[in-house]
Design a protein around this motif. Structure first.
Motif, PDB file in Angstrom:
ATOM      1  N   PHE A 142      -3.902   8.882  -0.183  1.00  0.00           N
ATOM      2  CA  PHE A 142      -3.461  10.155   0.356  1.00  0.00           C
ATOM      3  C   PHE A 142      -3.857  10.275   1.813  1.00  0.00           C
ATOM      4  CE2 PHE A 142      -4.970  14.597   1.074  1.00  0.00           C
ATOM      5  CZ  PHE A 142      -3.743  15.208   1.112  1.00  0.00           C
ATOM      6  N   ILE A 143      -2.913  10.695   2.642  1.00  0.00           N
ATOM      7  CA  ILE A 143      -3.207  11.059   4.021  1.00  0.00           C
ATOM      8  C   ILE A 143      -2.653  12.463   4.228  1.00  0.00           C
ATOM      9  CG2 ILE A 143      -2.786  10.620   6.452  1.00  0.00           C
ATOM     10  CD1 ILE A 143      -2.650   7.663   5.859  1.00  0.00           C
ATOM     11  N   GLN A 144      -3.535  13.368   4.612  1.00  0.00           N
ATOM     12  CA  GLN A 144      -3.115  14.743   4.860  1.00  0.00           C
ATOM     13  C   GLN A 144      -2.299  14.791   6.146  1.00  0.00           C
ATOM     14  OE1 GLN A 144      -6.395  17.442   5.195  1.00  0.00           O
ATOM     15  NE2 GLN A 144      -5.217  19.146   4.373  1.00  0.00           N
ATOM     16  N   LYS A 145      -1.162  15.466   6.088  1.00  0.00           N
ATOM     17  CA  LYS A 145      -0.236  15.471   7.223  1.00  0.00           C
ATOM     18  C   LYS A 145      -0.915  15.934   8.507  1.00  0.00           C
ATOM     19  CE  LYS A 145       4.226  17.056   8.801  1.00  0.00           C
ATOM     20  NZ  LYS A 145       5.352  17.936   8.581  1.00  0.00           N
ATOM     21  N   LYS A 146      -1.722  16.977   8.432  1.00  0.00           N
ATOM     22  CA  LYS A 146      -2.324  17.496   9.661  1.00  0.00           C
ATOM     23  C   LYS A 146      -3.358  16.540  10.258  1.00  0.00           C
ATOM     24  CE  LYS A 146      -6.051  20.282   7.710  1.00  0.00           C
ATOM     25  NZ  LYS A 146      -6.644  21.596   7.655  1.00  0.00           N
ATOM     26  N   ASN A 147      -3.883  15.606   9.460  1.00  0.00           N
ATOM     27  CA  ASN A 147      -4.853  14.625   9.948  1.00  0.00           C
ATOM     28  C   ASN A 147      -4.242  13.247  10.149  1.00  0.00           C
ATOM     29  OD1 ASN A 147      -6.908  16.557   9.795  1.00  0.00           O
ATOM     30  ND2 ASN A 147      -7.315  16.054   7.660  1.00  0.00           N
ATOM     31  N   PHE A 148      -2.922  13.171  10.107  1.00  0.00           N
ATOM     32  CA  PHE A 148      -2.264  11.866  10.125  1.00  0.00           C
ATOM     33  C   PHE A 148      -2.576  11.074  11.394  1.00  0.00           C
ATOM     34  CE2 PHE A 148       1.156   8.810  10.532  1.00  0.00           C
ATOM     35  CZ  PHE A 148       1.097   8.238   9.272  1.00  0.00           C
ATOM     36  N   ASP A 149      -2.578  11.742  12.539  1.00  0.00           N
ATOM     37  CA  ASP A 149      -2.808  11.028  13.800  1.00  0.00           C
ATOM     38  C   ASP A 149      -4.129  10.266  13.799  1.00  0.00           C
ATOM     39  OD1 ASP A 149      -0.374  11.930  14.708  1.00  0.00           O
ATOM     40  OD2 ASP A 149      -1.208  13.510  15.962  1.00  0.00           O
ATOM     41  N   THR A 150      -5.181  10.840  13.238  1.00  0.00           N
ATOM     42  CA  THR A 150      -6.470  10.143  13.198  1.00  0.00           C
ATOM     43  C   THR A 150      -6.512   9.110  12.083  1.00  0.00           C
ATOM     44  OG1 THR A 150      -7.415  11.927  11.866  1.00  0.00           O
ATOM     45  CG2 THR A 150      -7.761  12.050  14.238  1.00  0.00           C
ATOM     46  N   SER A 151      -5.721   9.289  11.047  1.00  0.00           N
ATOM     47  CA  SER A 151      -5.711   8.343   9.920  1.00  0.00           C
ATOM     48  C   SER A 151      -4.975   7.051  10.254  1.00  0.00           C
ATOM     49  CB  SER A 151      -5.062   8.982   8.696  1.00  0.00           C
ATOM     50  OG  SER A 151      -5.780  10.129   8.299  1.00  0.00           O
ATOM     51  N   ILE A 152      -4.122   7.075  11.263  1.00  0.00           N
ATOM     52  CA  ILE A 152      -3.367   5.886  11.654  1.00  0.00           C
ATOM     53  C   ILE A 152      -4.319   4.733  11.964  1.00  0.00           C
ATOM     54  CG2 ILE A 152      -1.911   4.904  13.481  1.00  0.00           C
ATOM     55  CD1 ILE A 152      -0.447   7.571  13.601  1.00  0.00           C
ATOM     56  N   ASN A 153      -5.465   5.057  12.520  1.00  0.00           N
ATOM     57  CA  ASN A 153      -6.428   4.016  12.905  1.00  0.00           C
ATOM     58  C   ASN A 153      -6.884   3.165  11.728  1.00  0.00           C
ATOM     59  OD1 ASN A 153      -6.436   4.803  15.639  1.00  0.00           O
ATOM     60  ND2 ASN A 153      -7.864   6.453  15.164  1.00  0.00           N
ATOM     61  N   ASN A 154      -6.740   3.669  10.507  1.00  0.00           N
ATOM     62  CA  ASN A 154      -7.166   2.927   9.319  1.00  0.00           C
ATOM     63  C   ASN A 154      -6.105   1.959   8.801  1.00  0.00           C
ATOM     64  OD1 ASN A 154      -9.628   4.330   9.292  1.00  0.00           O
ATOM     65  ND2 ASN A 154      -8.704   6.009   8.146  1.00  0.00           N
ATOM     66  N   LEU A 155      -4.911   1.996   9.376  1.00  0.00           N
ATOM     67  CA  LEU A 155      -3.829   1.120   8.936  1.00  0.00           C
ATOM     68  C   LEU A 155      -3.811  -0.141   9.787  1.00  0.00           C
ATOM     69  CD1 LEU A 155      -1.048   3.808   8.464  1.00  0.00           C
ATOM     70  CD2 LEU A 155      -2.589   2.870   6.742  1.00  0.00           C
ATOM     71  N   THR A 156      -3.344  -1.237   9.190  1.00  0.00           N
ATOM     72  CA  THR A 156      -3.285  -2.498   9.929  1.00  0.00           C
ATOM     73  C   THR A 156      -1.855  -3.029   9.952  1.00  0.00           C
ATOM     74  OG1 THR A 156      -3.649  -3.922   8.006  1.00  0.00           O
ATOM     75  CG2 THR A 156      -5.621  -3.077   9.135  1.00  0.00           C
ATOM     76  N   ALA A 157      -1.602  -3.918  10.889  1.00  0.00           N
ATOM     77  CA  ALA A 157      -0.278  -4.521  11.020  1.00  0.00           C
ATOM     78  C   ALA A 157       0.006  -5.520   9.906  1.00  0.00           C
ATOM     79  CB  ALA A 157      -0.148  -5.206  12.385  1.00  0.00           C
ATOM     80  N   LEU A 166       0.874  -1.167   0.000  1.00  0.00           N
ATOM     81  CA  LEU A 166       0.000   0.000   0.000  1.00  0.00           C
ATOM     82  C   LEU A 166       0.909   1.214   0.000  1.00  0.00           C
ATOM     83  CD1 LEU A 166      -2.799   1.308   0.245  1.00  0.00           C
ATOM     84  CD2 LEU A 166      -2.571   1.098   2.736  1.00  0.00           C
ATOM     85  N   ILE A 167       0.765   2.064  -0.998  1.00  0.00           N
ATOM     86  CA  ILE A 167       1.578   3.278  -1.087  1.00  0.00           C
ATOM     87  C   ILE A 167       0.756   4.413  -0.494  1.00  0.00           C
ATOM     88  CG2 ILE A 167       2.807   4.855  -2.609  1.00  0.00           C
ATOM     89  CD1 ILE A 167       2.953   2.483  -4.626  1.00  0.00           C
ATOM     90  N   ILE A 168       1.309   5.040   0.534  1.00  0.00           N
ATOM     91  CA  ILE A 168       0.607   6.101   1.254  1.00  0.00           C
ATOM     92  C   ILE A 168       1.372   7.397   1.069  1.00  0.00           C
ATOM     93  CG2 ILE A 168      -0.178   6.894   3.512  1.00  0.00           C
ATOM     94  CD1 ILE A 168      -0.138   3.849   4.305  1.00  0.00           C
ATOM     95  N   GLN A 169       0.729   8.358   0.439  1.00  0.00           N
ATOM     96  CA  GLN A 169       1.372   9.638   0.210  1.00  0.00           C
ATOM     97  C   GLN A 169       0.950  10.618   1.291  1.00  0.00           C
ATOM     98  OE1 GLN A 169       1.898  10.643  -3.796  1.00  0.00           O
ATOM     99  NE2 GLN A 169       2.121  12.829  -3.425  1.00  0.00           N
ATOM    100  N   VAL A 170       1.937  11.126   2.043  1.00  0.00           N
ATOM    101  CA  VAL A 170       1.718  12.099   3.104  1.00  0.00           C
ATOM    102  C   VAL A 170       1.925  13.477   2.492  1.00  0.00           C
ATOM    103  CG1 VAL A 170       2.472  12.875   5.386  1.00  0.00           C
ATOM    104  CG2 VAL A 170       2.581  10.439   4.787  1.00  0.00           C
ATOM    105  N   ASN A 171       0.938  14.352   2.657  1.00  0.00           N
ATOM    106  CA  ASN A 171       0.960  15.620   1.963  1.00  0.00           C
ATOM    107  C   ASN A 171       0.254  16.679   2.796  1.00  0.00           C
ATOM    108  OD1 ASN A 171       0.412  17.684  -0.080  1.00  0.00           O
ATOM    109  ND2 ASN A 171       0.968  16.125  -1.565  1.00  0.00           N
ATOM    110  N   ASN A 172       0.565  17.941   2.551  1.00  0.00           N
ATOM    111  CA  ASN A 172      -0.121  19.045   3.229  1.00  0.00           C
ATOM    112  C   ASN A 172      -1.317  19.562   2.447  1.00  0.00           C
ATOM    113  OD1 ASN A 172       1.539  19.326   5.564  1.00  0.00           O
ATOM    114  ND2 ASN A 172       3.121  20.192   4.260  1.00  0.00           N
TER     115      ASN A 172
END
Length: 142
Positions: free
Chosen positions: A77-92, A56-62
């Motif tokens: 795409f994961i917006q940098k300022k929302n990254f902390d809440t987006s982590i919950n969507n990732l799995t091990a 999964l390619i995840i692009q971190v951007n502003n």
């Protein structure tokens, strides 16, 4: 659409991923990064994509409008300022390759991912970021 294929193929590539404490940007300048950040080079990522490995390619951007940003085909795409809440969507279970313009924001994101408890060996940084990817002449899309 995400780049997905067999998990065992992604594991085979772990031997090529480097444990460097610096990131080289597209211009060849180096910047220190925490030692827990594993990196993959643009040619290594291209090989993984071409062989249809499960990544999964995840692009971190502003940017607030990802539809106008250059990206590697299939990336999310994961917006940098929302990254902390987006982590919950990732799995091990997923092998994630983080990308940012120069590799710095994506390296910072990986530190947060590891602190969150996701495995280090499944979350790697594209060394030099999108700039290095484009510098190799690899395809991008909008």
């Amino acid at each position: 659409k995400n780049q997905k294929v067999g998990e065992s193929e992604a594991k085979k590539n772990l031997k090529r991923i480097t444990n460097s404490t610096t990131i080289k940007n597209a211009e060849g300048k180096s910047q220190e990064v925490p030692p827990e950040v594993l990196q993959i080079t643009p040619p290594e990522l291209k090989s993984m994509i071409d062989s249809k490995q499960n990544i999964l390619i995840i692009q971190v951007n502003n940017s607030v409008d990802f539809s106008r940003e250059l990206r590697i085909k299939g990336s999310i795409f994961i917006q940098k300022k929302n990254f902390d809440t987006s982590i919950n969507n990732l799995t091990a279970e997923t092998f994630n390759v983080f990308v940012s313009k120069d590799g710095i924001d994506s390296a910072e994101a990986i530190v947060k991912i590891i602190q969150f408890g996701l495995p280090r060996e499944k979350n790697v940084n594209l060394e030099g970021g999108l700039d290095a990817w484009k510098g190799k002449g690899y395809p991008v899309e909008i």
